[in-house]
Design a protein around this motif. Structure first.
Motif, PDB file in Angstrom:
ATOM      1  N   ALA A 127      -0.730   6.617  -9.369  1.00  0.00           N
ATOM      2  CA  ALA A 127      -1.519   6.191  -8.213  1.00  0.00           C
ATOM      3  C   ALA A 127      -2.094   4.794  -8.424  1.00  0.00           C
ATOM      4  N   ARG A 128      -2.605   4.543  -9.637  1.00  0.00           N
ATOM      5  CA  ARG A 128      -3.169   3.229  -9.948  1.00  0.00           C
ATOM      6  C   ARG A 128      -2.129   2.136  -9.782  1.00  0.00           C
ATOM      7  N   ASN A 129      -0.945   2.368 -10.291  1.00  0.00           N
ATOM      8  CA  ASN A 129       0.068   1.318 -10.288  1.00  0.00           C
ATOM      9  C   ASN A 129       0.750   1.140  -8.943  1.00  0.00           C
ATOM     10  N   ILE A 130       0.811   2.172  -8.132  1.00  0.00           N
ATOM     11  CA  ILE A 130       1.297   1.992  -6.764  1.00  0.00           C
ATOM     12  C   ILE A 130       0.325   1.112  -5.988  1.00  0.00           C
ATOM     13  N   ALA A 131      -0.974   1.402  -6.147  1.00  0.00           N
ATOM     14  CA  ALA A 131      -1.987   0.589  -5.472  1.00  0.00           C
ATOM     15  C   ALA A 131      -1.933  -0.859  -5.955  1.00  0.00           C
ATOM     16  N   HIS A 132      -1.825  -1.042  -7.275  1.00  0.00           N
ATOM     17  CA  HIS A 132      -1.814  -2.410  -7.793  1.00  0.00           C
ATOM     18  C   HIS A 132      -0.525  -3.140  -7.429  1.00  0.00           C
ATOM     19  N   PHE A 133       0.612  -2.458  -7.488  1.00  0.00           N
ATOM     20  CA  PHE A 133       1.884  -3.084  -7.136  1.00  0.00           C
ATOM     21  C   PHE A 133       1.850  -3.569  -5.690  1.00  0.00           C
ATOM     22  N   THR A 134       1.307  -2.746  -4.806  1.00  0.00           N
ATOM     23  CA  THR A 134       1.192  -3.132  -3.399  1.00  0.00           C
ATOM     24  C   THR A 134       0.267  -4.331  -3.243  1.00  0.00           C
ATOM     25  N   GLY A 135      -0.908  -4.247  -3.869  1.00  0.00           N
ATOM     26  CA  GLY A 135      -1.863  -5.342  -3.763  1.00  0.00           C
ATOM     27  C   GLY A 135      -1.344  -6.636  -4.354  1.00  0.00           C
ATOM     28  N   GLN A 136      -0.641  -6.552  -5.492  1.00  0.00           N
ATOM     29  CA  GLN A 136      -0.153  -7.761  -6.151  1.00  0.00           C
ATOM     30  C   GLN A 136       0.942  -8.437  -5.339  1.00  0.00           C
ATOM     31  N   ASN A 137       1.816  -7.654  -4.724  1.00  0.00           N
ATOM     32  CA  ASN A 137       2.841  -8.244  -3.857  1.00  0.00           C
ATOM     33  C   ASN A 137       2.211  -8.959  -2.664  1.00  0.00           C
ATOM     34  N   LEU A 138       1.208  -8.323  -2.050  1.00  0.00           N
ATOM     35  CA  LEU A 138       0.507  -8.953  -0.933  1.00  0.00           C
ATOM     36  C   LEU A 138      -0.189 -10.229  -1.383  1.00  0.00           C
TER      37      LEU A 138
END
Length: 299
Positions: free
Chosen positions: A84-95
């Motif tokens: 869950a942490r890394n899905i959230a961070h992956f999404t945020g980092q791409n944005l």
């Protein structure tokens, strides 16, 4: 009477001063990553940037972990939280990577700094951290500073603004999961799953069309810098979150704003208006109040 034993999951005492030092490292790393990301975007899209960044980071974690003998600290007992942490961070980092390529750096960072405001609220909801008057005042000052910089009535809402705002929510979510994980997991464990899970996510999103760009020789140093800076930023941030409450640690990141504003002026000819200066002062003022309250509580 015999002394009552301490609760088995009592949180450790906060060390706000040490956390602030680690956040200085995070600020330098995030700033370096922004500069390198803008340069690398000339050849790579955001998914490809994340893939190569995670690949570099994973190699570093493996080498350092093997050399130090800390790979044995990697566990699978909280995989749900790691994912869950890394899905959230992956999404945020791409944005975030997209936003820095289409908008002024100071503007992107200003909108990103709504993340500590979200973190204060989410920490109260999910971590049980007390929402004090000082935290509310710090959040209000930070938000007022952001409004002074963005000046929403004077400009239309651009895709870069939307992306940076959404990234802030994802980063706040990441901070909450990170704080939960630091209660039981080591930094090595968190960084191992960070790089491995996001490498998998990056490959899946980069190869969905059967094609993935390979950085040229001139671009490799920038990609390596992104990987090193990204890993260093998370190491510093994770360490800081293990030393002090999330609602105290995250507002320290506001100091990135004046730093990136100066870089934008010197290297990208981006305007530094009165709104940016006023906003930075408000943000730093709120940040100082929050840190001072954290130190007083620790004392």
């Amino acid at each position: 009477m015999t002394a009552q034993p301490a609760p088995p999951f009592a949180p450790p005492p906060a060390h706000v001063g040490r956390a602030a030092v680690w956040m200085l490292g995070a600020i330098a790393s995030f700033t370096s990553m922004a500069v390198a990301g803008r340069a690398a975007s000339l050849e790579l899209d955001t998914f490809e940037l994340m893939t190569w960044r995670s690949a570099v980071g994973f190699v570093i974690v493996l080498v350092v972990g093997l050399a130090s003998g800390k790979l044995r600290q990697v566990t699978t007992r909280h995989m749900g939280r790691h994912v869950a942490r890394n899905i959230a961070h992956f999404t945020g980092q791409n944005l975030w990577f997209y936003a820095i390529t289409v908008s002024p750096l100071a503007l992107v960072f200003a909108l990103e700094f709504t993340s500590p405001l979200w973190t204060i609220a989410l920490a109260a909801l999910f971590l049980g951290e007390r929402l004090t008057r000082v935290k509310l005042l710090a959040g209000a000052m930070g938000f007022a500073g952001i409004l002074a910089i963005v000046q929403p009535g004077n400009a239309s809402l651009s895709p870069g603004m939307v992306a940076a705002s959404a990234a802030a929510v994802m980063f706040a979510t990441t901070a909450i999961f990170t704080k939960r994980l630091t209660a039981t997991e080591t930094t090595t464990c968190i960084l191992f799953w960070l790089t491995l899970i996001q490498l998998g996510l990056g490959l899946a999103t980069s190869l969905y069309d059967g094609d993935m760009a390979v950085p040229s020789a001139a671009m490799v140093p920038w990609v390596v810098l992104i990987g090193i800076a990204g890993l260093a930023a998370h190491f510093c941030l994770t360490t800081a979150l293990s030393l002090a409450p999330a609602s105290v640690v995250m507002p320290m990141d506001f100091a990135r704003l004046p730093v990136i504003a100066v870089i934008g002026v010197l290297f990208y000819d981006e305007a530094l208006g009165l709104g940016v200066i006023l906003g930075a002062l408000l943000i730093l003022g709120g940040n100082y109040l929050n840190i001072r309250a954290g130190r007083r509580k620790t004392a």
